[in-house]
Design a protein around this motif. Structure first.
Motif, PDB file in Angstrom:
ATOM      1  N   SER A  52       0.859  -1.174   0.000  1.00 46.79           N
ATOM      2  CA  SER A  52       0.000   0.000   0.000  1.00 46.79           C
ATOM      3  C   SER A  52       0.897   1.226   0.000  1.00 46.79           C
ATOM      4  CB  SER A  52      -0.902   0.014   1.228  1.00 46.79           C
ATOM      5  OG  SER A  52      -1.770  -1.103   1.222  1.00 46.79           O
ATOM      6  N   MET A  53       0.438   2.310  -0.643  1.00 45.49           N
ATOM      7  CA  MET A  53       1.308   3.465  -0.814  1.00 45.49           C
ATOM      8  C   MET A  53       0.559   4.766  -0.572  1.00 45.49           C
ATOM      9  SD  MET A  53       3.589   2.243  -4.125  1.00 45.49           S
ATOM     10  CE  MET A  53       2.209   1.565  -5.069  1.00 45.49           C
ATOM     11  N   ALA A  54       1.312   5.767  -0.119  1.00 39.78           N
ATOM     12  CA  ALA A  54       0.757   7.100   0.118  1.00 39.78           C
ATOM     13  C   ALA A  54       1.808   8.147  -0.203  1.00 39.78           C
ATOM     14  CB  ALA A  54       0.299   7.252   1.559  1.00 39.78           C
ATOM     15  N   VAL A  55       1.345   9.355  -0.474  1.00 41.38           N
ATOM     16  CA  VAL A  55       2.231  10.506  -0.654  1.00 41.38           C
ATOM     17  C   VAL A  55       2.111  11.397   0.567  1.00 41.38           C
ATOM     18  CG1 VAL A  55       2.580  12.645  -1.943  1.00 41.38           C
ATOM     19  CG2 VAL A  55       2.197  10.504  -3.171  1.00 41.38           C
ATOM     20  N   VAL A  56       3.254  11.776   1.133  1.00 44.09           N
ATOM     21  CA  VAL A  56       3.279  12.726   2.249  1.00 44.09           C
ATOM     22  C   VAL A  56       4.276  13.822   1.883  1.00 44.09           C
ATOM     23  CG1 VAL A  56       4.917  11.223   3.499  1.00 44.09           C
ATOM     24  CG2 VAL A  56       3.704  13.058   4.713  1.00 44.09           C
ATOM     25  N   THR A  57       3.764  15.025   1.715  1.00 47.26           N
ATOM     26  CA  THR A  57       4.569  16.113   1.169  1.00 47.26           C
ATOM     27  C   THR A  57       4.256  17.416   1.892  1.00 47.26           C
ATOM     28  OG1 THR A  57       4.912  17.465  -0.839  1.00 47.26           O
ATOM     29  CG2 THR A  57       2.780  16.398  -0.618  1.00 47.26           C
ATOM     30  N   ASN A  58       5.211  18.329   1.857  1.00 45.79           N
ATOM     31  CA  ASN A  58       4.974  19.674   2.396  1.00 45.79           C
ATOM     32  C   ASN A  58       4.344  20.612   1.365  1.00 45.79           C
ATOM     33  OD1 ASN A  58       6.012  18.949   4.878  1.00 45.79           O
ATOM     34  ND2 ASN A  58       8.048  19.794   4.510  1.00 45.79           N
ATOM     35  N   LYS A  59       4.198  20.150   0.121  1.00 42.71           N
ATOM     36  CA  LYS A  59       3.509  20.944  -0.900  1.00 42.71           C
ATOM     37  C   LYS A  59       2.087  21.219  -0.424  1.00 42.71           C
ATOM     38  CE  LYS A  59       3.901  19.858  -5.314  1.00 42.71           C
ATOM     39  NZ  LYS A  59       4.437  21.113  -5.911  1.00 42.71           N
ATOM     40  N   PRO A  60       1.559  22.432  -0.618  1.00 46.10           N
ATOM     41  CA  PRO A  60       0.190  22.712  -0.193  1.00 46.10           C
ATOM     42  C   PRO A  60      -0.788  21.654  -0.700  1.00 46.10           C
ATOM     43  CG  PRO A  60       1.257  24.739  -0.864  1.00 46.10           C
ATOM     44  CD  PRO A  60       2.214  23.623  -1.190  1.00 46.10           C
ATOM     45  N   ASP A  61      -1.670  21.232   0.194  1.00 51.83           N
ATOM     46  CA  ASP A  61      -2.520  20.074  -0.061  1.00 51.83           C
ATOM     47  C   ASP A  61      -3.345  20.213  -1.340  1.00 51.83           C
ATOM     48  OD1 ASP A  61      -3.388  17.474   1.187  1.00 51.83           O
ATOM     49  OD2 ASP A  61      -5.346  18.439   1.013  1.00 51.83           O
ATOM     50  N   GLN A  62      -3.780  21.429  -1.648  1.00 46.58           N
ATOM     51  CA  GLN A  62      -4.676  21.604  -2.792  1.00 46.58           C
ATOM     52  C   GLN A  62      -4.015  21.322  -4.128  1.00 46.58           C
ATOM     53  OE1 GLN A  62      -3.570  24.155  -0.868  1.00 46.58           O
ATOM     54  NE2 GLN A  62      -3.446  26.090  -2.009  1.00 46.58           N
ATOM     55  N   PHE A  63      -2.667  21.277  -4.148  1.00 42.17           N
ATOM     56  CA  PHE A  63      -1.963  21.036  -5.396  1.00 42.17           C
ATOM     57  C   PHE A  63      -1.566  19.568  -5.588  1.00 42.17           C
ATOM     58  CE2 PHE A  63      -0.437  25.520  -4.428  1.00 42.17           C
ATOM     59  CZ  PHE A  63      -1.396  26.108  -5.242  1.00 42.17           C
ATOM     60  N   VAL A  64      -1.672  18.765  -4.543  1.00 43.64           N
ATOM     61  CA  VAL A  64      -1.114  17.411  -4.591  1.00 43.64           C
ATOM     62  C   VAL A  64      -1.877  16.516  -5.558  1.00 43.64           C
ATOM     63  CG1 VAL A  64      -0.547  15.344  -3.266  1.00 43.64           C
ATOM     64  CG2 VAL A  64      -0.178  17.616  -2.264  1.00 43.64           C
ATOM     65  N   GLN A  65      -3.175  16.364  -5.360  1.00 39.44           N
ATOM     66  CA  GLN A  65      -3.958  15.488  -6.230  1.00 39.44           C
ATOM     67  C   GLN A  65      -3.949  15.958  -7.692  1.00 39.44           C
ATOM     68  OE1 GLN A  65      -5.648  12.641  -6.554  1.00 39.44           O
ATOM     69  NE2 GLN A  65      -4.975  11.879  -4.574  1.00 39.44           N
ATOM     70  N   PRO A  66      -4.131  17.254  -7.964  1.00 45.98           N
ATOM     71  CA  PRO A  66      -4.076  17.677  -9.373  1.00 45.98           C
ATOM     72  C   PRO A  66      -2.753  17.333 -10.056  1.00 45.98           C
ATOM     73  CG  PRO A  66      -5.097  19.383  -8.058  1.00 45.98           C
ATOM     74  CD  PRO A  66      -4.576  18.363  -7.094  1.00 45.98           C
ATOM     75  N   LEU A  67      -1.643  17.468  -9.334  1.00 49.45           N
ATOM     76  CA  LEU A  67      -0.348  17.151  -9.930  1.00 49.45           C
ATOM     77  C   LEU A  67      -0.209  15.653 -10.162  1.00 49.45           C
ATOM     78  CD1 LEU A  67       2.379  18.055 -10.960  1.00 49.45           C
ATOM     79  CD2 LEU A  67       3.221  18.088  -8.596  1.00 49.45           C
ATOM     80  N   LEU A  68      -0.619  14.844  -9.187  1.00 50.93           N
ATOM     81  CA  LEU A  68      -0.553  13.391  -9.352  1.00 50.93           C
ATOM     82  C   LEU A  68      -1.453  12.918 -10.486  1.00 50.93           C
ATOM     83  CD1 LEU A  68      -0.585  12.258  -5.606  1.00 50.93           C
ATOM     84  CD2 LEU A  68       1.379  12.254  -7.157  1.00 50.93           C
ATOM     85  N   GLN A  69      -2.635  13.522 -10.587  1.00 53.02           N
ATOM     86  CA  GLN A  69      -3.543  13.168 -11.677  1.00 53.02           C
ATOM     87  C   GLN A  69      -2.929  13.532 -13.028  1.00 53.02           C
ATOM     88  OE1 GLN A  69      -6.397  11.579 -11.690  1.00 53.02           O
ATOM     89  NE2 GLN A  69      -7.029  11.558  -9.543  1.00 53.02           N
ATOM     90  N   SER A  70      -2.359  14.724 -13.122  1.00 52.69           N
ATOM     91  CA  SER A  70      -1.743  15.149 -14.370  1.00 52.69           C
ATOM     92  C   SER A  70      -0.599  14.227 -14.767  1.00 52.69           C
ATOM     93  CB  SER A  70      -1.240  16.589 -14.245  1.00 52.69           C
ATOM     94  OG  SER A  70      -0.547  16.990 -15.410  1.00 52.69           O
ATOM     95  N   ALA A  71       0.160  13.771 -13.776  1.00 47.45           N
ATOM     96  CA  ALA A  71       1.312  12.905 -14.034  1.00 47.45           C
ATOM     97  C   ALA A  71       0.915  11.457 -14.306  1.00 47.45           C
ATOM     98  CB  ALA A  71       2.277  12.959 -12.856  1.00 47.45           C
ATOM     99  N   GLY A  72      -0.354  11.112 -14.075  1.00 49.66           N
ATOM    100  CA  GLY A  72      -0.829   9.760 -14.352  1.00 49.66           C
ATOM    101  C   GLY A  72      -0.442   8.724 -13.323  1.00 49.66           C
ATOM    102  N   ILE A  73      -0.193   9.167 -12.062  1.00 46.07           N
ATOM    103  CA  ILE A  73       0.206   8.208 -11.027  1.00 46.07           C
ATOM    104  C   ILE A  73      -0.689   8.254  -9.787  1.00 46.07           C
ATOM    105  CG2 ILE A  73       2.626   8.074 -11.761  1.00 46.07           C
ATOM    106  CD1 ILE A  73       3.328  10.042  -9.526  1.00 46.07           C
ATOM    107  N   ALA A  74      -1.768   9.014  -9.844  1.00 44.79           N
ATOM    108  CA  ALA A  74      -2.646   9.138  -8.670  1.00 44.79           C
ATOM    109  C   ALA A  74      -3.230   7.796  -8.248  1.00 44.79           C
ATOM    110  CB  ALA A  74      -3.765  10.139  -8.950  1.00 44.79           C
ATOM    111  N   GLU A  75      -3.460   6.914  -9.202  1.00 45.69           N
ATOM    112  CA  GLU A  75      -4.119   5.630  -8.920  1.00 45.69           C
ATOM    113  C   GLU A  75      -3.324   4.748  -7.966  1.00 45.69           C
ATOM    114  OE1 GLU A  75      -3.594   2.620 -12.254  1.00 45.69           O
ATOM    115  OE2 GLU A  75      -2.874   4.438 -13.245  1.00 45.69           O
ATOM    116  N   PHE A  76      -2.035   4.996  -7.822  1.00 43.13           N
ATOM    117  CA  PHE A  76      -1.207   4.114  -7.008  1.00 43.13           C
ATOM    118  C   PHE A  76      -1.291   4.426  -5.507  1.00 43.13           C
ATOM    119  CE2 PHE A  76       1.052   4.163 -11.155  1.00 43.13           C
ATOM    120  CZ  PHE A  76       0.883   2.823 -11.472  1.00 43.13           C
ATOM    121  N   PHE A  77      -1.890   5.548  -5.140  1.00 43.15           N
ATOM    122  CA  PHE A  77      -1.813   6.005  -3.756  1.00 43.15           C
ATOM    123  C   PHE A  77      -3.180   5.952  -3.066  1.00 43.15           C
ATOM    124  CE2 PHE A  77       1.498   8.226  -6.199  1.00 43.15           C
ATOM    125  CZ  PHE A  77       2.600   7.629  -5.602  1.00 43.15           C
TER     126      PHE A  77
END
Length: 230
Positions: free
Chosen positions: A114-139
């Motif tokens: 199981s995997m998750a992203v934990v970042t200091n990037k502001p929360d509102q930008f995390v999912q849009p960036l992962l979706q754009s990069a095509g890797i959101a499904e893994f987390f």
């Protein structure tokens, strides 16, 4: 050296670990500074200043130095508002996945992690960036800056995700490119991989003494024996 046989969950940093976002951050910082008649910064400076969240990045940019001094709050809020606007506008461009990231995440998912992203990037930008990069499904979870009272290097974000997954810190692995990741994992009792290709404020990741130093993202597969795990 920590034992990885019990690892069930892998926590990943985002910028400098999964995605090279320096160009898009640089463009948004420059636009925000220009909108407020402030001096420009270089892309090299932005690379060295990343890691402590957008607020700290912007304060460093306003002061033109890593260790910033007091900043007028009204000015800071104006710069932050402009940065948020420009960064959101450019969230789907001017970045790149590091080599073999998507393929490696797929192998790890198929291996049962199981995997998750934990970042200091502001929360509102995390999912849009992962979706754009095509890797959101893994987390299963993503946790960005601002969702909790503190950010890395405080261990609270890592503890929080352990609770969400219902695992112990010893059943978790942190993967990041910054001393903030290493310090947070150490404080949480989580084994940690340091990636040498990221940002880390211009310092070698070896200086932060992670449990393992990897030079390519796909080296995680052999480290975890993921290709043979049931």
């Amino acid at each position: 050296m920590s034992d990885l046989n019990n690892v069930k969950v892998i926590l990943f940093d985002l910028d400098g670990t999964l995605i090279d976002s320096v160009p898009q951050l640089y463009l948004a910082v420059q636009a925000a500074l220009k909108s407020n008649q402030l001096s420009a910064v270089s892309i090299e400076q932005v690379r060295d200043w990343i890691g402590n969240g957008a607020d700290v990045l912007l304060k460093r940019a306003i002061c033109q130095q890593y260790h910033f001094t007091d900043i007028d709050e009204t000015l800071f809020q104006q710069v932050k508002s402009q940065f948020d606007h420009y960064y959101q506008m450019g969230i789907d461009r001017d970045y790149s996945l590091y080599p073999a990231v998507k393929e490696t995440l797929s192998v790890l998912a198929q291996a049962g992690y199981s995997m998750a992203v934990v970042t200091n990037k502001p929360d509102q930008f995390v999912q849009p960036l992962l979706q754009s990069a095509g890797i959101a499904e893994f987390f299963t979870y993503t946790l960005g800056g601002g969702r909790l009272p503190v950010k890395k290097p405080d261990p609270l974000p890592l503890y929080y995700l352990c609770e969400q997954f219902k695992v112990q810190p010893t059943e978790t692995l942190m993967v990041g490119d910054s001393k903030n990741d290493i310090q947070a994992a150490r404080a949480a009792g989580i084994p940690v991989v340091g990636l040498s290709y990221g940002y880390n404020h211009g310092e070698p990741i070896e200086n932060s003494e992670p449990d393992w130093v990897l030079h390519r993202f796909d080296e995680l597969v052999s480290l975890l024996n993921a290709e043979v795990r049931n």
